[in-house]
Write a protein that holds these residues in place. Sequence first.
Motif: not given
Length: 343
Positions: A72, A74-76, A87, A251, A267-269, A271-272
């Motif tokens: 996944k 990142p999701l805003t 999340n 990060l 996922e990456a830690v 964000g978007s």
Amino acid sequence: MTPAAKKIPATLVPGDGIGPEIVAAVVEILKAAGEPFAWERHDGGMSAIKKHGDPLPPGLLASIRRTGLALKGPLTTPVGGGFRSVNVRLREEFGLFANVRPVKSIVPGGRFEHIDLVLIRENVEGLYLAWEHYLAIGNDPQAVAISSGVNTRAGGERIARFAFDYAKKNGRKKVTIVHKANVLKALTGLFLEASRATGEKYKKKLKTDDRIVDACAMQLVLNPWQFDVILTTNLFGDILSDLMAGLVGGLGMAPGANIGDKAAIFEAVHGSAPDIAGKGIANPLALLLAACLMLDHVNKKPTADRIRHAIDRVIRDDGLRTPDLGGKAKTKDFTRAVIKRLK
Ligand code: NAI
Ligand code: MG
């Protein structure tokens, strides 16, 4: 069986902001490494709200339910407007009780060299249930704030079993249980008790010790090398895992896995990163390392190790870095360099 039939179905969520750029980079690298996944692509986050009116549309959830495996971007999280954290919803929906966050020094010359730690965080209990309410006094309807944390023996044993199994499988030597049982005697005392009891069953293979969370934070900065695997509760894990990411450059280098009995989401830690979206300079490393965890998870560790080795060569020998790591490389340059090192 045809080669295509052998592939493992997996859900792919490009996500928002830099998501599509770094997901494209990672998919290209996985392809070059002979990746075993057959991707099912689905919108999630803002892009899904525009098309489906929900950041987690039913099609995406059904796909993860079917594949049990997702990578996944990142999701805003929309600010305000009635959407719950995506999340948290995913964790609840799929019972993703374990959060695994490894940190390893890759970029030389950082503040700490030779760091190689894994934090395993209980992901669905503790204070993050956020059972909160206010009590009124006089005219103030919110004079008192109350939050209840919930830990269960079963939940403690489940995450401890996961942590000790993970340690054993990955050739680790020691598990440190982190708690605050001197003050939160029931809430984190039960976690400590359940973890210790579980650790007893692994004592031939693994050492176990424990630390109080505040002392652990200091020791992680003074002498991080004394630790190996850290096992802790939801809130402490959230805080300590960011501290640990800071030990290895932040990060941009931090991958994470959310694992349950029926599904695992990688996922990456970070964000978007809307500030750099579309500029082609995002660092794909954290998501690429998350994809390596996904390969480990489906017993493709040799492929994951090949990719990790290629990353090491690109950073150390080719000296290629994206701007967040002080370099000038673009996402595409970095991707090409990793692919070249895979050959
Ligand atoms: P962020 O992690 O997106 O960005 C923080 C800073 O780090 C920014 O300056 C950004 O440019 C930089 N950065 C992050 N990832 C990078 C990468 N791969 N390469 C280069 N630079 C990178 O955090 P922020 O700005 O607080 O959040 C932005 C959005 O992301 C918010 O809507 C937030 O809710 C969401 N978010 C989503 C997460 C997820 O889906 N797992 C996790 C964290 C935040
Ligand atoms: Mg956090």
